[in-house]
Motif scaffolding. Structure first.
Motif, PDB file in Angstrom:
ATOM      1  N   ILE A 120       0.831  -1.209   0.000  1.00 10.92           N
ATOM      2  CA  ILE A 120       0.000   0.000   0.000  1.00 10.92           C
ATOM      3  C   ILE A 120       0.862   1.254   0.000  1.00 10.92           C
ATOM      4  O   ILE A 120       0.552   2.244  -0.670  1.00 10.92           O
ATOM      5  CB  ILE A 120      -0.939  -0.004   1.230  1.00 10.92           C
ATOM      6  CG1 ILE A 120      -2.003  -1.102   1.086  1.00 10.92           C
ATOM      7  CG2 ILE A 120      -1.603   1.354   1.432  1.00 10.92           C
ATOM      8  CD1 ILE A 120      -2.818  -1.327   2.346  1.00 10.92           C
ATOM      9  N   LEU A 121       1.981   1.210   0.727  1.00  9.16           N
ATOM     10  CA  LEU A 121       2.825   2.388   0.918  1.00  9.16           C
ATOM     11  C   LEU A 121       4.028   2.434  -0.023  1.00  9.16           C
ATOM     12  O   LEU A 121       4.902   3.287   0.139  1.00  9.16           O
ATOM     13  CB  LEU A 121       3.319   2.423   2.369  1.00  9.16           C
ATOM     14  CG  LEU A 121       2.222   2.631   3.412  1.00  9.16           C
ATOM     15  CD1 LEU A 121       2.739   2.290   4.801  1.00  9.16           C
ATOM     16  CD2 LEU A 121       1.723   4.069   3.378  1.00  9.16           C
ATOM     17  N   ASN A 122       4.079   1.548  -0.999  1.00  8.47           N
ATOM     18  CA  ASN A 122       5.204   1.493  -1.947  1.00  8.47           C
ATOM     19  C   ASN A 122       6.547   1.317  -1.239  1.00  8.47           C
ATOM     20  O   ASN A 122       7.549   1.938  -1.594  1.00  8.47           O
ATOM     21  CB  ASN A 122       5.230   2.752  -2.825  1.00  8.47           C
ATOM     22  CG  ASN A 122       4.019   2.874  -3.710  1.00  8.47           C
ATOM     23  OD1 ASN A 122       3.566   1.888  -4.286  1.00  8.47           O
ATOM     24  ND2 ASN A 122       3.477   4.072  -3.822  1.00  8.47           N
ATOM     25  N   LEU A 123       6.556   0.453  -0.218  1.00  9.26           N
ATOM     26  CA  LEU A 123       7.774   0.200   0.550  1.00  9.26           C
ATOM     27  C   LEU A 123       8.347  -1.197   0.307  1.00  9.26           C
ATOM     28  O   LEU A 123       9.386  -1.536   0.885  1.00  9.26           O
ATOM     29  CB  LEU A 123       7.497   0.368   2.052  1.00  9.26           C
ATOM     30  CG  LEU A 123       7.267   1.788   2.552  1.00  9.26           C
ATOM     31  CD1 LEU A 123       6.824   1.759   4.012  1.00  9.26           C
ATOM     32  CD2 LEU A 123       8.532   2.628   2.398  1.00  9.26           C
ATOM     33  N   ALA A 143       6.651   4.679   9.427  1.00  6.10           N
ATOM     34  CA  ALA A 143       5.904   4.954  10.660  1.00  6.10           C
ATOM     35  C   ALA A 143       4.412   4.775  10.446  1.00  6.10           C
ATOM     36  O   ALA A 143       3.699   4.247  11.311  1.00  6.10           O
ATOM     37  CB  ALA A 143       6.207   6.374  11.138  1.00  6.10           C
ATOM     38  N   ILE A 144       3.928   5.182   9.275  1.00  7.93           N
ATOM     39  CA  ILE A 144       2.509   4.995   8.963  1.00  7.93           C
ATOM     40  C   ILE A 144       2.210   3.503   8.778  1.00  7.93           C
ATOM     41  O   ILE A 144       1.170   3.003   9.215  1.00  7.93           O
ATOM     42  CB  ILE A 144       2.133   5.794   7.702  1.00  7.93           C
ATOM     43  CG1 ILE A 144       2.235   7.297   7.997  1.00  7.93           C
ATOM     44  CG2 ILE A 144       0.729   5.446   7.233  1.00  7.93           C
ATOM     45  CD1 ILE A 144       2.104   8.176   6.770  1.00  7.93           C
ATOM     46  N   GLY A 145       3.144   2.782   8.148  1.00 11.56           N
ATOM     47  CA  GLY A 145       2.947   1.337   7.971  1.00 11.56           C
ATOM     48  C   GLY A 145       2.841   0.609   9.294  1.00 11.56           C
ATOM     49  O   GLY A 145       2.040  -0.325   9.445  1.00 11.56           O
ATOM     50  N   ARG A 146       3.638   1.019  10.272  1.00 11.71           N
ATOM     51  CA  ARG A 146       3.565   0.436  11.608  1.00 11.71           C
ATOM     52  C   ARG A 146       2.184   0.647  12.223  1.00 11.71           C
ATOM     53  O   ARG A 146       1.687  -0.200  12.972  1.00 11.71           O
ATOM     54  CB  ARG A 146       4.652   1.070  12.482  1.00 11.71           C
ATOM     55  CG  ARG A 146       4.798   0.460  13.855  1.00 11.71           C
ATOM     56  CD  ARG A 146       6.024   1.023  14.550  1.00 11.71           C
ATOM     57  NE  ARG A 146       6.018   2.484  14.548  1.00 11.71           N
ATOM     58  CZ  ARG A 146       7.076   3.234  14.823  1.00 11.71           C
ATOM     59  NH1 ARG A 146       8.236   2.670  15.090  1.00 11.71           N
ATOM     60  NH2 ARG A 146       7.001   4.542  14.806  1.00 11.71           N
ATOM     61  N   ALA A 147       1.551   1.790  11.883  1.00 15.29           N
ATOM     62  CA  ALA A 147       0.200   2.051  12.386  1.00 15.29           C
ATOM     63  C   ALA A 147      -0.844   1.241  11.626  1.00 15.29           C
ATOM     64  O   ALA A 147      -1.803   0.738  12.220  1.00 15.29           O
ATOM     65  CB  ALA A 147      -0.108   3.544  12.273  1.00 15.29           C
ATOM     66  N   ARG A 178      -4.797  10.065   0.200  1.00 15.28           N
ATOM     67  CA  ARG A 178      -5.204   8.899  -0.601  1.00 15.28           C
ATOM     68  C   ARG A 178      -5.264   7.631   0.251  1.00 15.28           C
ATOM     69  O   ARG A 178      -6.183   6.821   0.103  1.00 15.28           O
ATOM     70  CB  ARG A 178      -4.209   8.698  -1.747  1.00 15.28           C
ATOM     71  CG  ARG A 178      -4.321   9.724  -2.858  1.00 15.28           C
ATOM     72  CD  ARG A 178      -3.205   9.558  -3.867  1.00 15.28           C
ATOM     73  NE  ARG A 178      -3.325  10.477  -4.981  1.00 15.28           N
ATOM     74  CZ  ARG A 178      -2.364  10.719  -5.848  1.00 15.28           C
ATOM     75  NH1 ARG A 178      -1.193  10.094  -5.731  1.00 15.28           N
ATOM     76  NH2 ARG A 178      -2.536  11.569  -6.846  1.00 15.28           N
ATOM     77  N   LEU A 179      -4.295   7.496   1.141  1.00 17.69           N
ATOM     78  CA  LEU A 179      -4.256   6.314   2.001  1.00 17.69           C
ATOM     79  C   LEU A 179      -5.487   6.250   2.889  1.00 17.69           C
ATOM     80  O   LEU A 179      -6.111   5.187   3.036  1.00 17.69           O
ATOM     81  CB  LEU A 179      -2.991   6.352   2.854  1.00 17.69           C
ATOM     82  CG  LEU A 179      -2.827   5.231   3.880  1.00 17.69           C
ATOM     83  CD1 LEU A 179      -2.710   3.892   3.177  1.00 17.69           C
ATOM     84  CD2 LEU A 179      -1.607   5.479   4.746  1.00 17.69           C
ATOM     85  N   GLN A 180      -5.860   7.372   3.484  1.00 16.30           N
ATOM     86  CA  GLN A 180      -7.039   7.383   4.360  1.00 16.30           C
ATOM     87  C   GLN A 180      -8.293   7.026   3.574  1.00 16.30           C
ATOM     88  O   GLN A 180      -9.150   6.288   4.046  1.00 16.30           O
ATOM     89  CB  GLN A 180      -7.178   8.747   5.037  1.00 16.30           C
ATOM     90  CG  GLN A 180      -8.206   8.782   6.172  1.00 16.30           C
ATOM     91  CD  GLN A 180      -9.606   9.056   5.683  1.00 16.30           C
ATOM     92  OE1 GLN A 180      -9.801   9.648   4.629  1.00 16.30           O
ATOM     93  NE2 GLN A 180     -10.597   8.625   6.475  1.00 16.30           N
ATOM     94  N   ARG A 181      -8.412   7.546   2.359  1.00 21.81           N
ATOM     95  CA  ARG A 181      -9.580   7.215   1.518  1.00 21.81           C
ATOM     96  C   ARG A 181      -9.593   5.726   1.187  1.00 21.81           C
ATOM     97  O   ARG A 181     -10.639   5.083   1.187  1.00 21.81           O
ATOM     98  CB  ARG A 181      -9.537   8.037   0.225  1.00 21.81           C
ATOM     99  CG  ARG A 181      -9.588   9.540   0.409  1.00 21.81           C
ATOM    100  CD  ARG A 181     -10.963  10.041   0.782  1.00 21.81           C
ATOM    101  NE  ARG A 181     -10.998  11.504   0.792  1.00 21.81           N
ATOM    102  CZ  ARG A 181     -10.695  12.274   1.823  1.00 21.81           C
ATOM    103  NH1 ARG A 181     -10.298  11.715   2.963  1.00 21.81           N
ATOM    104  NH2 ARG A 181     -10.766  13.587   1.751  1.00 21.81           N
TER     105      ARG A 181
END
Length: 334
Positions: A120-123, A143-147, A178-181
């Motif tokens: 999702i996060l292109n990581l 950090a967002i991925g950890r959440a 975009r992620l939240q949506r």
């Protein structure tokens, strides 16, 4: 589900009241931004929702259940801080998976959740790298991925982009929105930057000195501010606020007009003044005009408009876009 309700929430440090009776309804799946100047209480309010600050009075309900007194880890929320707070000795994979390992989830489930979040996060190409090998934007995505992997009822963001440079902030602002949506998970986002608030939020909470001044959509706050504080805070450049005889002629203590609702002319129409500063930004030109007995007013013009410093021009306000406020600073509705 992730609806959040604040019911008469107060926070005091000794005799000093930081949050003054906050009442708020945050719908499941919405993106709500807390915005206001430094010291207004926005981060304190977020930390109270997270359980990182005690509540002096009132209730905080998550999906209808009062969580005051419930430890942070049991509230079903995930928080992303201003600092990335990554473990430098762990890989990206290890950082994202850490909370799940501490919760005792099976390795296969952890691996699946980490891979999904990374996708999702292109990581995905960076899963085996250490934080020192990543850019600032990539670290914030970790950090967002950890959440994300915790599948929380709501995300809480505490000024997560403030450490990034201007260009990266714009990019990450789009990515977070975009992620939240995509996830359709409730999000509360704290910022002092009203441009972030206007561009990201479904609903904005404007805070001032521990009080909620107004809660509504970005356009609602822009078009119908409840008071002088909201009028002056929302919008960039700021609304022109004028007191004295010009306001009295409109039946108000103060009148307001946004820079984009002023028409610049060379015919002397409207308020006449001299151009003190001209900021040419390409798509826009901002003019700061010294108007006698009024002060400095700002006008937003097309970028190709050529105006010289020292030139005398007229500023004609759109009468349908004029805002009026009474002596207490409250909006006068027609």
């Amino acid at each position: 589900m992730g609806s959040i309700t604040l019911d008469g929430v107060r926070k005091s440090f000794g005799a000093h009241e930081i949050i003054q009776g906050a009442d708020l309804e945050i719908a499941d799946g919405s993106f709500v931004v807390f915005v206001g100047p430094s010291g207004c209480g926005k981060t304190t309010l977020l930390r109270m929702i997270a359980g990182l600050e005690d509540v002096s009075d009132g209730r905080i309900l998550i999906d209808g259940v009062n969580v005051v007194g419930v430890p942070p880890a049991k509230r079903g929320l995930s928080m992303v801080f201003q600092s990335y707070a990554l473990y430098p000795h762990m890989s990206v994979r290890g950082n994202i998976a850490f909370g799940l390992k501490m919760a005792g989830l099976p390795k296969a489930e952890i691996d699946q959740k980490v891979e999904n979040a990374a996708g999702i996060l292109n990581l995905t190409p960076y899963l085996e790298r250490k934080p020192r090998d990543l850019s600032g934007g990539q670290r914030q995505r970790v950090a967002i991925g950890r959440a994300i992997v915790r599948e929380p009822k709501a995300f809480l963001f505490d000024e997560p982009l403030s450490n990034l440079d201007a260009a990266l902030r714009v990019q990450m602002r789009l990515e977070v929105t975009r992620l939240q949506r995509q996830l359709a998970t409730t999000a509360i986002y704290v910022t002092h930057d009203q441009v972030e608030a206007m561009t990201m939020a479904d609903q904005i909470v404007v805070l001032n000195a521990g009080r909620i001044e107004q809660f509504g959509s970005p356009l609602e706050l822009y078009e119908r501010p409840n008071n002088l504080f909201v009028a002056g805070f929302i919008g960039s450049p700021k609304m022109n606020l004028i007191a004295g005889q010009l306001a009295a002629a409109q039946g108000a203590a103060t009148i307001g007009i946004r820079p984009e609702h002023v028409v610049v002319n060379r015919d002397g129409k409207g308020w006449t003044g001299r151009v003190a500063v001209a900021e040419h930004l390409g798509s826009d030109t901002f003019l700061y005009v010294d108007v006698p007995e009024v002060g400095t007013l700002t006008a937003r013009c097309p970028g190709e408009m050529h105006v010289q410093v020292g030139e005398t021009i007229g500023l004609a306000p759109d009468p349908t876009r004029l805002h009026r406020f009474d002596k207490d600073g409250k909006a006068i509705r027609s």
